[in-house]
Scaffold this motif. Sequence first.
Motif, PDB file in Angstrom:
ATOM      1  N   UNK A  44      13.609   0.468 -12.321  1.00 49.53           N
ATOM      2  CA  UNK A  44      13.107   0.019 -13.692  1.00 49.53           C
ATOM      3  C   UNK A  44      13.812  -1.059 -14.104  1.00 49.53           C
ATOM      4  N   UNK A  45      15.195  -1.172 -14.017  1.00 44.95           N
ATOM      5  CA  UNK A  45      16.146  -2.318 -14.003  1.00 44.95           C
ATOM      6  C   UNK A  45      15.744  -3.702 -13.482  1.00 44.95           C
ATOM      7  N   UNK A  46      15.172  -3.397 -12.191  1.00 46.29           N
ATOM      8  CA  UNK A  46      14.477  -4.595 -11.291  1.00 46.29           C
ATOM      9  C   UNK A  46      13.394  -5.026 -11.850  1.00 46.29           C
ATOM     10  N   UNK A  47      12.581  -4.100 -12.410  1.00 43.26           N
ATOM     11  CA  UNK A  47      11.167  -4.250 -12.977  1.00 43.26           C
ATOM     12  C   UNK A  47      11.416  -5.167 -14.289  1.00 43.26           C
ATOM     13  N   UNK A  76      14.935  -4.046  -3.454  1.00 47.25           N
ATOM     14  CA  UNK A  76      15.641  -2.840  -3.808  1.00 47.25           C
ATOM     15  C   UNK A  76      16.891  -3.094  -4.418  1.00 47.25           C
ATOM     16  N   UNK A  77      17.231  -2.555  -5.675  1.00 50.66           N
ATOM     17  CA  UNK A  77      18.557  -2.780  -6.189  1.00 50.66           C
ATOM     18  C   UNK A  77      19.486  -1.578  -6.198  1.00 50.66           C
ATOM     19  N   UNK A 108      18.596  -6.022  -1.701  1.00 48.96           N
ATOM     20  CA  UNK A 108      18.098  -5.977  -0.523  1.00 48.96           C
ATOM     21  C   UNK A 108      16.767  -6.314  -0.445  1.00 48.96           C
ATOM     22  N   UNK A 109      16.423  -7.582   0.408  1.00 50.04           N
ATOM     23  CA  UNK A 109      15.181  -8.365   0.214  1.00 50.04           C
ATOM     24  C   UNK A 109      14.836  -8.325   1.730  1.00 50.04           C
ATOM     25  N   UNK A 110      13.372  -8.620   1.874  1.00 50.18           N
ATOM     26  CA  UNK A 110      12.856  -8.600   3.316  1.00 50.18           C
ATOM     27  C   UNK A 110      13.523  -9.954   3.988  1.00 50.18           C
ATOM     28  N   UNK A 111      13.932  -9.587   5.027  1.00 51.43           N
ATOM     29  CA  UNK A 111      14.760 -10.514   5.841  1.00 51.43           C
ATOM     30  C   UNK A 111      14.123 -11.778   6.034  1.00 51.43           C
ATOM     31  N   UNK A 141      21.214  -9.343   0.486  1.00 55.94           N
ATOM     32  CA  UNK A 141      21.177  -9.050   1.873  1.00 55.94           C
ATOM     33  C   UNK A 141      19.770  -8.874   2.530  1.00 55.94           C
ATOM     34  N   UNK A 142      19.684  -8.920   3.619  1.00 51.78           N
ATOM     35  CA  UNK A 142      18.296  -8.697   4.359  1.00 51.78           C
ATOM     36  C   UNK A 142      18.238  -7.333   4.773  1.00 51.78           C
ATOM     37  N   UNK A 143      16.992  -6.674   4.592  1.00 59.90           N
ATOM     38  CA  UNK A 143      16.748  -5.362   5.050  1.00 59.90           C
ATOM     39  C   UNK A 143      16.647  -5.128   6.491  1.00 59.90           C
ATOM     40  N   UNK A 144      16.842  -4.158   6.679  1.00 59.72           N
ATOM     41  CA  UNK A 144      17.000  -3.833   8.413  1.00 59.72           C
ATOM     42  C   UNK A 144      15.658  -3.849   9.284  1.00 59.72           C
ATOM     43  N   UNK A 145      15.523  -4.017  10.183  1.00 55.20           N
ATOM     44  CA  UNK A 145      14.234  -4.086  10.961  1.00 55.20           C
ATOM     45  C   UNK A 145      13.696  -2.652  11.207  1.00 55.20           C
ATOM     46  N   UNK A 146      12.408  -2.576  11.200  1.00 54.73           N
ATOM     47  CA  UNK A 146      11.909  -1.063  11.447  1.00 54.73           C
ATOM     48  C   UNK A 146      12.207  -0.655  12.779  1.00 54.73           C
TER      49      UNK A 146
END
Length: 503
Positions: free
Chosen positions: A173-176, A198-199, A226-229, A265-270
């Motif tokens: 909600x904070x991020x929203x 994601x926060x 955490x954002x998309x790489x 930071x970037x998210x981890x690859x699936x």
Amino acid sequence: MTSADPARVSEPPTITAVTRRDIFKYLRGMSHPWWGEMDEVTFLEGLYDLDRPPVGNSRLPSVRADIQQHRIDNEDLHDDWIFKDSRLELSNGPDEVLLNFLARMVHPEVAADVEEAMKHVEELNLLLAPDGWALRSHEFLSGRPLYEPVRVPPRGPLIPLPLEDEDTGKLDLVLGQVFSLLDYAGEETPRDLLRTAVLTLRRDGGIYHPNPGDGWTADTYDAVLTVERDLLPTCTPEVKEVVWQTLQRVLVQLGRIDVQDLVIVGDSRPLPNIPPDWRTQAAAPATPIFRGFRLPFSATEFDVTRRDFIDLEIRSSQDSSGFHYLYDTRARRMITDFVLDDRPQVATLCSVTIIKKGDTFTPRIKLWKKDKKKAEEVPATQNVPETGTTRAVKALVDTGDVHENFWKVINFLQGCTGLSTPGSSLQLVAGDEAQLAELLTGQDRTTVLGAVRTAIGGGLTEEDIRLISNRKEQLRRFERLLTDPEYFRQEESLATTRGAEAV
């Protein structure tokens, strides 16, 4: 029954049932009853006509009589009875009824403690804000504030306090809220960065070195976004600063003044999808095991048995050397060798070098076998029958058992636009259009269509040719309409709908 403005009472309510429920829950938990320094009857007389005849089948003549019998004589009603009584309209009536009730509850004649009244106003405003209402002081009585309900811009999602480190839902909600504030401010790039982010909050742990006077302590936290790489290149210092300034403002309002910095930071690859029978399929390891560690393929190798050539493209080194190479757009690395076959000890590879000649590219191919028992790239060795000696196999590699994968590479190279490979039945090379037209002149339509299909490596149909021809004709007509005034006037006179705009 209320003394509110009739015009405003007739407006549809904006304070939702959810907000009313939360307000009643707060009022039930107060240390003093809602009527404060007064008694119930005196408090309610300032808001309602208690002697009005009841509606329905009530046996008592008025609300005042109900209070006398059930609250004073029998004492069989709880203190929160007013929240459930439909005649008082607190739970289901107009906004003004509930707001006037709350304003009277913090009136100096009711709430003797000024600080306690101010605390109630602060908490009630937090609950009212999402629905666009607040209590504001408008004048003073004996130096004490009097409050009245006013309209305010609706606030973002309500975040119940306290905001803990592991409150995933609250942090979302904070991020929203940050997203909404950035959108309102017109900050498009920082805003779009948050769509899939994601926060989280994490303890600094002493990594952040404080400056004198900056408020840093051993308990300082970082906000981790955490954002998309693939979006990391857009996270410039300027974008990060815009996000942080807005996020910090929201966190401070929620009492998290201990969050001192933002880390992106970037998210981890699936992880790869593993079939249930992976143990039987993994009997022969895809990569060698060396001294207890599994060695991956070289960073410049491309496994044709597992990967798709659609990820590859030809790139230039961007310098004066004129060097060109194959590039894996998904893994973001240069490719020099294709893995045709992978055995426990030896792998068969096809080395490809791109040579540019004029306006075209020519591949140079070398087949070799790699010794996987060694960590570095070492050609495999074998016994030579005639001499009984052991030497590196550099000139001859039997591709009979891997010919399908080998030709996967060849077909891929042949399909690259502008890449000329020997043995092609038909090649489209820039600067040869006149010769091509001469060769195809006089041929039947089927032959021409087949030749074009072969040249472009795709499924061209007669419908495609018709559409292309029609587009060219329409473009010529459009150009004349733009540049030839006489032609435009002629078309305008023939148009079924008159006017230049119609043409």
